[in-house]
Design an enzyme around this catalytic site. Structure first.
Site, PDB file in Angstrom:
ATOM      1  N   ARG A  40     -13.142   4.871 -30.982  1.00  0.00           N
ATOM      2  CA  ARG A  40     -14.020   6.003 -31.449  1.00  0.00           C
ATOM      3  C   ARG A  40     -14.712   5.223 -32.775  1.00  0.00           C
ATOM      4  O   ARG A  40     -15.722   5.312 -32.793  1.00  0.00           O
ATOM      5  CB  ARG A  40     -13.275   6.605 -32.398  1.00  0.00           C
ATOM      6  CG  ARG A  40     -14.154   7.425 -32.903  1.00  0.00           C
ATOM      7  CD  ARG A  40     -12.577   8.938 -33.516  1.00  0.00           C
ATOM      8  NE  ARG A  40     -11.683   9.219 -32.010  1.00  0.00           N
ATOM      9  CZ  ARG A  40     -11.059   9.983 -32.215  1.00  0.00           C
ATOM     10  NH1 ARG A  40     -10.867  10.908 -33.728  1.00  0.00           N
ATOM     11  NH2 ARG A  40     -10.136  11.096 -30.974  1.00  0.00           N
ATOM     12  N   HIS A  86     -18.680  12.290 -22.360  1.00  0.00           N
ATOM     13  CA  HIS A  86     -17.840  12.048 -24.468  1.00  0.00           C
ATOM     14  C   HIS A  86     -16.756  13.155 -24.225  1.00  0.00           C
ATOM     15  O   HIS A  86     -18.079  14.511 -25.148  1.00  0.00           O
ATOM     16  CB  HIS A  86     -18.919  11.381 -25.392  1.00  0.00           C
ATOM     17  CG  HIS A  86     -18.455  11.369 -26.696  1.00  0.00           C
ATOM     18  ND1 HIS A  86     -17.510   9.835 -26.852  1.00  0.00           N
ATOM     19  CD2 HIS A  86     -17.922  11.687 -27.889  1.00  0.00           C
ATOM     20  CE1 HIS A  86     -17.522  10.004 -28.220  1.00  0.00           C
ATOM     21  NE2 HIS A  86     -17.175  11.044 -29.263  1.00  0.00           N
ATOM     22  N   TYR A 130     -32.951  23.453 -32.707  1.00  0.00           N
ATOM     23  CA  TYR A 130     -34.540  24.024 -33.760  1.00  0.00           C
ATOM     24  C   TYR A 130     -35.315  22.031 -32.812  1.00  0.00           C
ATOM     25  O   TYR A 130     -36.018  22.488 -33.561  1.00  0.00           O
ATOM     26  CB  TYR A 130     -34.054  24.189 -34.996  1.00  0.00           C
ATOM     27  CG  TYR A 130     -33.536  25.788 -35.030  1.00  0.00           C
ATOM     28  CD1 TYR A 130     -33.822  26.702 -34.589  1.00  0.00           C
ATOM     29  CD2 TYR A 130     -32.294  25.742 -35.101  1.00  0.00           C
ATOM     30  CE1 TYR A 130     -33.861  28.315 -34.451  1.00  0.00           C
ATOM     31  CE2 TYR A 130     -31.896  27.238 -35.484  1.00  0.00           C
ATOM     32  CZ  TYR A 130     -32.226  28.011 -35.053  1.00  0.00           C
ATOM     33  OH  TYR A 130     -32.386  29.452 -34.859  1.00  0.00           O
TER      34      TYR A 130
END
Length: 838
Positions: A40, A86, A130
Site C-alpha cells: 500500500r 484494487h 463530473y
C-alpha cells in the site's frame, strides 16, 4: 425422537494451541505492517509506483483509455480498478487518480485530466462523475512492451485476472515523479526530478559503473519541483543523494519592484512544492493584522491560469528588506525532508542516488532481456513459417496437386509432412494459404519479409549474447524518451550564505574586469599582463565583435563586492567572482545574464567596497556637470534589479563615482581639458532620488570626463589620458581650490593630435596604469614612465593607438596590489621556512 436442541457451544475442539497473547499480537502486527509496507504505502524502486498507481494505469491500459483515445469518466476508471484489481474504497482510488493528473503535484503527470482536478489553493477535485481522464503520453512509456512477457504477473484478489507485479518503466519514474507515503514505522518522501537530468545520469552510470554520487550530480543538479521555486544550498542536496536522507530548504521565487509614489512591492511568482497558496496568503494577512509583520499596506492574490502571482505592497518608507526577511522566515520557505525509501525485492530500503539508479538499470536490463527473448521466439516462429512458404512455392505444382488429391485438410497436412518434410505448423499454414498468395509478387514479398525477419533474429541474438549491446539498447531507448519528453529545469539552486558555498572555493586574486558597449563582460587574472614601457601598443585583452567597443576596464579582487553604476543613474551589486573568467581573446559573457540591465543601460563607473563607514559618501559626477553626494548607507541594500542612484535630467548621463569622507576636495575634469577643484562641503548630502548641484560650467559641447577626490596633504598627481593615447601627470597641488560652478583651469591642451580627455585618475609614482582601447588592446605600464609636467601641456604618448581605435578606459593598480617576482620569491622562502620548522 428427542425434541432437545443441541447447544452449539458444546462442541469438542479438534485442536487447541496455547499461545501468549503478546506473541500473537506481535506477529499479527508484523503481518499487518508488512502488508501496509509492501502492498500500500511504499513505491517499488523499479517503476516508482505504489500498487494503487500501478493498478489504475494498468486498468486504463486494459480499458483502452490511452493518450490516443477519448477521455473516459473518472467514475468508470475508478470502478474498473476497484472491481478488477484494487478492492479498497473508491475515494482512495479517485484521490490517487486526481493526484496523477495534477501538474502542480506531479512533475510529469501520468494522467491527462479533463475537468476540475483541484488547485494549489487546496480546492478538492470535482466528484468522479463530473471529471474525465485518460493516460498521458508519458505514462504509456511505463507500460511499453508489457504484453511481451517483460514483467511477472500475479493473480488479482479474486483469482479471476492477472495483474503486473511491476511495470516495464522506460524511464526512472521513482526519481522523475517522486513519491510520498506513510507506512507502519517508516515513511518515504522522494522529491521529483528533471527527466532529462535523471536520464543523463542513468546513461552516465551505464557507461561508467564506478561513477560516484559526485559524478552523477554533474547531471542531476538537484530536485526539480513542478512548482519551481528555489532550493537553498547544495550541501543538503549532496547529503540526500549520498545517504538517502536530507533536509532541503525550498524558497519561493520573488522579486522586489519599484512601484508608484516611491513605494516598493514584493511579487511572488513561484511557491515551494506542496505549499497551499490560499492558506499561505491567509497566514500572511493574519501576521499583518496581529502586528507580526510591519510595513505591508496591501496583499493580493493575482494568480491565474498562467501562473502564480501574489503581490505584497509595502508602505511608503517601509524597509522592504525587513519585510522580505520576515516573509522568508515565516511563510516563503519550507523544509522538504528527503527520505529515499523504496521497496527493493519486496523489502524497504533507504537508497542513495547511485543505488536508486543501479536498481533501475538492473530492472531495465531484465526487461530488455525478456523482451528480446520474446521477440526472438516470435521472429523464429515467423521465420519457420516463411521457410515453409518459400519451400512450398518452390514446389508449388506438386503441393497444389497433393492438396487437391487429399480427402480433407487433415490428410493434406499429413501428406505435406510426409512428402516434403514440412513441420506440423508449416503444413497447417500451407493448407490455409489462399491461391492469391501463390503469385510471383507475393513470393517476392515473402522473400523480403524472410530477409527482414532473419536480420531481426541476428540482432536479437546479438543483444542476448552481448551485455554491451543490451546496455546500448537501454541507452538508446532512454535517449528516445528524453528527446520526446524532457524539458527545462524549473527549480533553481541558490547558495546558502550560512554554509560553505561556491565562493569559498574560489581563490582570492587580483583580476581585470572588461566591459563593452554591448554589455559583454569578463574577468582576467592580472598576472597575464606584464608591465610594458610607455608608448607600446599593448596586447589583445578582448575580442570585441564588429560594431561593439570596450567601454570599461577596472581592477578588483575576486571576493570584492562591486557597485556598478550605469549611465542611466542606477546602481547594481555583484561579487567579482560572479563575472565569468575568460582568456584574453574571449569576447565575454552578456551582462544581462549577470545584471538585470535595461536595453540602453551601460556601466560607466565601478565602486569596489564591502560596506560603507558611518561617515562615507558616494559622490557622483554627470556628463552635464552635475555633482551629487549621497550617504553610503543608502547603498547597503541593493536589489537584483538595481536601485536608483541619481535622478538624471533628460540627455544627461552618470560619468564617474568616488567614495569620499566628507572632508575632501573634488576635482572635476572635462573632455575639453578643463578642471575645477572645490571643497566637498559645497555639495550638500542628498537622497538617492535627487539630481545634484552644478559642479562646473561647461563651454559649448564640452562634457565631464571624470571625477577625483583629494585633500591638501595629498602628494599624488592627477593622471590625464586622452582618447588618442596621450597622457600626463600633474601634481594635484597645482590645482587651486575654487568655488563650485566655475569654469575651472586648463588641465591639458586637447586637439586633433591627442583628442578629448577620456579619464582622470589620482596616482602615485609607484602605481601602475592599465589602459584599454575600444578594440580590445590592453596595456599595463608603470606610472613613473609617464612624465610629470605642468597643467597647460599636451602630454606624451602613453599607448600607441591604431587608426580607427581610441582609448576607452583607464584604471590604476595601487602599489599595495602589485606583486613582483621578488615578492613571490620572499613568499616562497617564508613557506619553506615554516615547513622546515614543522
Amino acid at each position: 425422537m428427542s425434541s432437545e436442541v443441541p447447544d452449539p457451544t458444546d462442541v469438542e475442539a479438534r485442536a487447541v494451541e496455547n499461545v501468549r497473547i503478546e506473541d500473537e499480537m506481535e506477529q499479527s502486527y508484523i503481518d499487518y505492517a508488512m502488508s501496509v509496507i509492501a502492498g500500500r504505502a511504499l513505491p517499488d524502486v523499479r517503476d516508482g509506483l505504489k500498487p494503487v498507481h500501478r493498478r489504475i494505469l494498468y486498468a486504463m491500459y486494459e480499458m483502452g483509455v490511452t493518450s490516443g483515445s477519448s477521455h473516459r469518466k473518472s467514475s468508470s476508471i475508478v470502478g474498473e480498478t476497484m472491481g478488477d484489481y484494487h478492492p479498497h474504497g473508491d475515494s482512495a482510488i479517485y484521490d490517487t487518480l486526481v493526484r496523477m493528473a495534477q501538474d502542480f503535484s506531479m512533475r510529469y503527470p501520468l494522467v491527462d485530466g479533463q475537468g476540475n482536478f483541484g488547485s494549489m489553493d487546496g480546492d478538492p477535485a470535482a466528484a468522479p462523475r463530473y471529471t474525465e481522464a485518460r493516460m498521458s503520453p508519458i505514462s504509456e512509456e511505463l507500460l511499453s512492451d508489457i504484453d511481451k512477457d517483460t514483467v511477472d504477473f500475479s493473480a488479482n484478489y479474486d483469482d479471476r485476472l492477472q495483474e503486473p507485479d511491476v511495470l516495464p518503466a522506460a524511464f526512472p519514474n521513482l526519481l522523475v515523479n517522486g513519491s510520498s507515503g506513510i507506512a507502519v514505522g517508516m515513511s518515504t518522501n522522494i522529491p521529483p526530478h528533471n527527466l532529462g537530468e535523471v536520464i543523463d545520469a542513468t546513461i552516465e552510470l551505464i557507461d561508467n559503473p564506478e561513477a560516484t554520487v559526485e559524478d552523477l550530480m554533474e547531471h542531476v543538479k538537484g530536485p526539480d519541483f513542478p512548482t519551481g521555486a528555489n532550493i537553498v544550498g547544495r550541501d543538503a542536496i549532496y547529503s540526500a543523494y549520498k545517504t538517502g536522507r536530507g533536509r532541503l530548504r525550498v524558497r519561493a521565487e520573488f522579486e522586489v519592484e519599484e512601484w508608484k509614489n516611491d513605494r516598493e512591492r514584493i511579487v511572488i511568482t513561484e511557491l515551494p512544492y506542496q505549499a497551499n497558496k490560499a492558506r499561505m496568503v491567509e497566514r500572511i494577512a493574519e501576521d499583518v493584522n496581529e502586528g507580526e509583520i510591519e510595513g505591508i499596506s496591501d496583499l493580493r492574490d493575482e494568480s491565474d491560469r498562467d501562473g502564480v502571482r501574489i503581490v505584497v505592497e509595502c508602505k511608503r518608507g517601509a524597509n522592504v528588506e525587513v519585510v522580505k526577511n520576515k516573509l522568508l522566515e515565516n511563510h516563503l520557505e519550507k523544509t522538504f525532508g528527503v527520505i529515499n525509501l523504496a521497496l527493493v525485492d519486496g523489502q524497504p530500503q533507504v537508497l542513495s542516488l547511485r543505488e536508486t539508479l543501479e536498481e533501475y538499470v538492473a530492472h531495465r536490463r531484465e526487461v530488455v532481456r525478456r523482451r528480446s527473448e520474446y521477440d526472438l521466439a516470435e521472429a523464429e516462429d515467423r521465420a519457420h513459417i516463411l521457410e515453409g512458404r518459400l519451400r512450398a512455392l518452390e514446389n508449388v505444382d506438386d503441393v497444389v496437386e497433393l492438396i487437391q488429391n487429399s480427402e480433407d485438410r487433415s490428410a493434406a497436412k499429413d501428406g505435406l509432412q510426409s512428402t516434403f518434410d514440412f513441420s506440423s505448423d508449416q503444413a497447417d499454414h500451407i493448407v490455409r494459404m489462399q491461391l492469391g498468395s501463390l503469385t510471383s509478387m507475393e513470393a517476392a514479398e515473402i522473400e523480403d519479409e524472410y530477409e527482414d525477419v532473419t536480420a531481426e533474429i541476428e540482432r536479437l541474438t546479438e543483444i542476448l549474447e552481448s551485455e554491451q549491446e543490451l546496455l546500448s539498447v537501454i541507452k538508446d531507448e532512454l535517449r528516445a524518451v528524453r528527446d520526446e519528453y524532457a524539458d527545462d529545469r524549473r527549480t533553481s539552486i541558490v547558495e546558502d550564505q550560512g554554509t560553505v558555498t561556491h565562493e569559498d572555493l574560489i581563490p582570492e586574486e587580483e583580476v581585470f574586469v572588461v566591459m563593452t558597449e554591448d554589455d559583454y563582460v569578463k574577468r582576467m587574472p592580472i598576472d597575464g599582463f606584464d608591465p610594458q614601457g610607455r608608448g607600446g601598443k599593448g596586447i589583445i585583452g578582448a575580442d570585441v565583435k564588429e560594431d561593439d567597443r570596450v567601454t570599461t576596464v577596472f581592477r578588483a579582487n575576486t571576493h570584492d563586492y562591486l557597485l556598478c553604476f550605469t549611465n542611466r543613474g542606477k546602481v547594481y551589486q555583484l561579487k567579482t567572482y560572479e563575472i565569468p573568467e575568460m582568456g584574453r581573446t574571449a569576447r565575454g559573457k552578456s551582462a544581462v545574464n549577470i545584471l538585470d540591465l535595461e536595453a540602453d543601460e551601460d556601466i560607466t563607473a565601478i565602486v569596489d567596497t564591502d560596506a560603507f563607514g558611518d561617515d562615507e559618501y558616494v559622490t557622483m559626477a554627470t556628463r552635464n556637470g552635475y555633482v551629487k553626494r549621497t550617504a553610503g548607507e543608502e547603498f547597503d541594500n541593493i536589489r537584483s534589479t538595481g536601485i536608483i542612484a541619481a535622478d538624471l535630467e533628460e540627455g544627461d548621463e552618470l560619468v564617474d563615482v568616488e567614495v569620499t569622507d566628507g572632508s575632501q576636495d573634488l576635482v572635476v575634469a572635462t573632455e575639453g581639458g578643463m578642471t575645477i577643484r572645490f571643497d566637498e562641503d559645497e555639495v550638500r548630502a542628498m537622497g538617492r532620488n535627487a539630481r545634484g548641484v552644478n559642479g562646473i560650467k561647461l563651454e559649448g559641447d564640452d562634457a565631464v570626463a571624470g571625477l577625483v577626490a583629494t585633500d591638501e596633504a595629498d602628494e599624488r598627481a592627477l593622471l590625464t589620458v586622452t582618447r588618442n593615447g596621450y597622457g600626463k601627470r600633474t601634481q594635484l597641488s597645482e590645482y587651486r581650490t575654487q568655488s563650485r560652478y566655475g569654469k575651472g583651469l586648463i588641465d591639458i591642451k586637447t586637439g586633433r593630435r591627442n583628442g578629448p580627455v577620456t579619464a582622470v585618475k589620482a596616482v602615485s609614482p609607484t602605481d601602475q596604469a592599465v589602459v584599454m582601447s575600444e578594440r580590445g588592446q590592453i596595456m599595463r605600464t608603470r606610472i613613473d614612465e609617464i612624465s610629470t609636467v605642468g597643467r597647460n601641456t599636451m602630454g606624451v604618448i602613453v599607448m600607441e593607438v591604431q587608426s580607427g581605435d581610441a582609448v576607452a578606459s583607464v584604471d590604476v593598480i595601487p602599489e599595495s596590489s602589485i606583486t613582483t617576482d621578488e615578492d613571490e620569491a620572499n613568499v616562497d622562502e617564508t613557506v619553506e621556512s615554516e615547513d622546515d620548522s614543522q
